[in-house]
Write a protein that holds these residues in place. Structure first.
Motif, PDB file in Angstrom:
ATOM      1  N   ARG A 225       0.454  -1.458  -0.094  1.00 14.22           N
ATOM      2  CA  ARG A 225       0.022   0.315  -0.143  1.00 14.22           C
ATOM      3  C   ARG A 225       0.870   1.440  -0.435  1.00 14.22           C
ATOM      4  NH1 ARG A 225      -2.879   3.429  -2.218  1.00 14.22           N
ATOM      5  NH2 ARG A 225      -3.869   5.198  -0.775  1.00 14.22           N
ATOM      6  N   PHE A 226       2.018   1.234   1.178  1.00 13.23           N
ATOM      7  CA  PHE A 226       2.652   2.728   0.509  1.00 13.23           C
ATOM      8  C   PHE A 226       3.204   2.637  -0.562  1.00 13.23           C
ATOM      9  CE2 PHE A 226       7.007   4.507   1.420  1.00 13.23           C
ATOM     10  CZ  PHE A 226       6.151   5.428   2.309  1.00 13.23           C
ATOM     11  N   MET A 227       3.823   1.810  -1.214  1.00 13.90           N
ATOM     12  CA  MET A 227       4.744   1.768  -2.481  1.00 13.90           C
ATOM     13  C   MET A 227       4.021   2.423  -3.853  1.00 13.90           C
ATOM     14  SD  MET A 227       7.859   1.577  -1.763  1.00 13.90           S
ATOM     15  CE  MET A 227       8.045   1.972  -3.214  1.00 13.90           C
ATOM     16  N   GLU A 228       2.447   1.723  -3.352  1.00 16.78           N
ATOM     17  CA  GLU A 228       1.087   2.100  -4.334  1.00 16.78           C
ATOM     18  C   GLU A 228       1.210   4.031  -4.424  1.00 16.78           C
ATOM     19  OE1 GLU A 228      -3.446   2.198  -3.891  1.00 16.78           O
ATOM     20  OE2 GLU A 228      -2.596  -0.103  -4.291  1.00 16.78           O
ATOM     21  N   ILE A 229       1.282   4.373  -3.224  1.00 21.91           N
ATOM     22  CA  ILE A 229       1.324   5.893  -3.210  1.00 21.91           C
ATOM     23  C   ILE A 229       2.460   6.435  -3.637  1.00 21.91           C
ATOM     24  CG2 ILE A 229       0.329   7.628  -1.051  1.00 21.91           C
ATOM     25  CD1 ILE A 229      -0.227   5.820   0.810  1.00 21.91           C
ATOM     26  N   VAL A 230       3.303   5.610  -3.063  1.00 20.79           N
ATOM     27  CA  VAL A 230       4.641   6.061  -4.111  1.00 20.79           C
ATOM     28  C   VAL A 230       4.595   6.379  -4.983  1.00 20.79           C
ATOM     29  CG1 VAL A 230       7.087   6.292  -3.642  1.00 20.79           C
ATOM     30  CG2 VAL A 230       6.251   5.607  -2.148  1.00 20.79           C
ATOM     31  N   ARG A 233       2.913   9.566  -7.069  1.00 22.54           N
ATOM     32  CA  ARG A 233       2.781  10.594  -6.667  1.00 22.54           C
ATOM     33  C   ARG A 233       4.125  10.644  -7.485  1.00 22.54           C
ATOM     34  NH1 ARG A 233       3.740  12.400  -0.268  1.00 22.54           N
ATOM     35  NH2 ARG A 233       1.803  12.547   0.411  1.00 22.54           N
ATOM     36  N   VAL A 234       5.050   9.012  -7.385  1.00 23.80           N
ATOM     37  CA  VAL A 234       5.811   9.657  -8.832  1.00 23.80           C
ATOM     38  C   VAL A 234       4.968  10.058 -10.201  1.00 23.80           C
ATOM     39  CG1 VAL A 234       7.471   8.503  -9.723  1.00 23.80           C
ATOM     40  CG2 VAL A 234       7.305   8.199  -7.109  1.00 23.80           C
ATOM     41  N   ALA A 235       4.049   9.026 -10.203  1.00 23.98           N
ATOM     42  CA  ALA A 235       3.225   9.619 -11.757  1.00 23.98           C
ATOM     43  C   ALA A 235       2.674  10.548 -12.307  1.00 23.98           C
ATOM     44  CB  ALA A 235       2.471   8.036 -11.919  1.00 23.98           C
ATOM     45  N   ASN A 236       2.333  11.515 -10.788  1.00 23.70           N
ATOM     46  CA  ASN A 236       1.589  13.297 -10.704  1.00 23.70           C
ATOM     47  C   ASN A 236       2.290  13.728  -9.489  1.00 23.70           C
ATOM     48  OD1 ASN A 236      -1.148  11.343 -12.303  1.00 23.70           O
ATOM     49  ND2 ASN A 236      -0.932   9.778 -10.844  1.00 23.70           N
ATOM     50  N   PRO A 237       3.424  14.141 -10.288  1.00 24.56           N
ATOM     51  CA  PRO A 237       3.960  15.161  -9.189  1.00 24.56           C
ATOM     52  C   PRO A 237       3.209  16.006  -8.833  1.00 24.56           C
ATOM     53  CG  PRO A 237       5.087  14.908 -11.356  1.00 24.56           C
ATOM     54  CD  PRO A 237       3.944  13.658 -11.326  1.00 24.56           C
TER      55      PRO A 237
END
Length: 440
Positions: A225-230, A233-237
């Motif tokens: 779940r955390f890496m999904e959030i990351v 954020r990488v895809a949509n800064p």
């Protein structure tokens, strides 16, 4: 000192532990770690970097809460009884249906890699060798699954608990809980007193926050779940990426992030993922809006015992029992959160009376010796958590050092129990103590 046992276990009885040390002394071998806290602390400081010492040994503000923890313990005197048969003693206790060989647990300490690489796995090894629980740190440097594997390889079904910091993302919270359940955790410990970091001058004065360098966020970077959030954020800064000043410190921090986030070092050095993971952690790791309703929801979502860490007021202890919590830990976070806070041991009797046997009561903060353990158990605690001492042992001699520190505390407790005229933890009550100090 290395014990003769093939699995690395250390003797927990007082006489047995003394015999191990004295027998090794015949051959010119001294203990791997000092057997008194003051020398242990001095040697650990020499073994640690400045950053490690600031984080592990530092307290909030002027350190007055750390001082209060010591004064509160010293305000109680042990009153021995004599002419009792204490030749056979039992220091075991039962917590949540599991019989433990001593009333001790390895407390969760975050960012342990400041002290030793793969710190959590080494601490887990030490705990498994002794057969006492290790509370996996939510801010650990090794994923809980790996630490659990290390422990179970030494002692199948090793007692292990999981410390939970409540994130602002509830999906992440319950993902961590589910992983803890699958890893064999036998309790969930919700830390309540760190919904934001306290004012810690030793860290602030050198500008050192381990998590900003991806130290102590492995439970997060190993979580789907955390890496999904990351990834989102990488895809949509959002906003403009800040300009990074190129300094030696910045380069070191970049390498630290690249090493401590999953993936190859070279790829991570050019990828935005490590920096995004760090910023994501800093944004969501704690939740100041946490309430009793959230804890009640957790109680409904897991079958594991739920323990609340950071309880200091009797009314909060009563409320915890009312919502079905299984245990509380009387703790001021080792004096690291509020300067001028009540000492854990000063708060302990009131919490014990409020709980009135309806839940387990554990205690931490400033418990550094076997006589300290005797005092808190006589005041009504069911067990004690050992924090800084085992980290000091880790700094000096790795897993063996962490193990031996806790074994020494258990052995001293066993001797103190017998010398005070008692044969089991169940014998202890406040009648074993005399109050001799003034509360400050």
């Amino acid at each position: 000192m290395t014990t003769d046992a093939p699995d690395g276990t250390a003797e927990l009885s007082g006489r047995g532990r003394q015999n191990q040390i004295y027998s090794a002394g015949v051959f010119g071998r001294s203990p791997s770690v000092p057997t008194d806290f003051d020398e242990l602390e001095r040697r650990a400081r020499r073994a640690m970097t400045a950053r490690a010492w600031a984080y592990i040994a530092g307290g909030a503000g002027r350190g007055s809460t750390m001082d209060a923890n010591r004064r509160a313990l010293d305000s109680w005197a042990i009153v021995p009884r004599v002419l009792r048969d204490v030749s056979t003693r039992d220091i075991s206790v039962e917590l949540f249906g599991q019989r433990l060989p001593a009333p001790l647990l390895f407390a969760p300490v975050g960012a342990g890699a400041l002290v030793h690489d793969d710190a959590d796995a080494h601490i887990g090894r030490a705990a498994a060798q002794l057969g006492v629980p290790y509370i996996f740190s939510n801010q650990g440097c090794v994923p809980m699954e790996k630490t659990a594997q290390v422990m179970d390889a030494i002692r199948p079904g090793s007692p292990k608990w999981f410390q939970l910091y409540w994130s602002t993302d509830d999906e992440l919270v319950y993902s961590l809980v589910a992983r803890a359940e699958k890893s064999g955790a036998q309790a969930i410990v919700v830390t309540l007193d760190t919904t934001m970091l306290g004012w810690r001058p030793q860290d602030l004065n050198i500008g050192s926050l381990p998590f900003a360098r991806a130290e102590g966020i492995d439970q997060y970077t190993s979580d789907p779940r955390f890496m999904e959030i990351v990834a989102e954020r990488v895809a949509n800064p959002v906003g403009v990426r800040p300009t990074v000043e190129l300094t030696i410190g910045a380069v070191r921090s970049l390498f630290s992030m690249a090493r401590n986030v999953p993936g190859s070092l070279l790829r991570n050095l050019v990828s935005p993922t490590p920096r995004t993971a760090v910023q994501t952690f800093l944004d969501i790791y704690a939740r100041p809006s946490l309430t009793w309703d959230d804890v009640a929801t957790l109680r409904d979502k897991t079958d594991l015992p739920v323990v609340l860490k950071g309880i200091l007021h009797p009314d909060d202890a009563r409320k915890a029992v009312e919502i079905g919590v299984d245990g509380v830990i009387v703790s001021n976070h080792g004096g690291r959160q509020i300067d001028g806070e009540i000492a854990s041991v000063e708060a302990l009797p009131g919490v014990v009376d409020a709980v009135a046997g309806r839940a387990k009561v554990l205690v931490d903060s400033g418990i550094y010796s076997g006589s300290d353990v005797f005092t808190v158990l006589a005041l009504g605690a069911d067990a004690a958590l050992i924090g800084r001492p085992h980290m000091y042992g880790l700094a000096i001699n790795g897993a063996d050092g962490a193990r031996d520190v806790v074994a020494n505390i258990a052995a001293e407790f066993d001797l103190t129990l017998g010398l005070a005229g008692h044969t089991s933890v169940a014998d202890l009550s406040r009648d074993a103590l005399s109050y001799r100090g003034c509360r400050h």
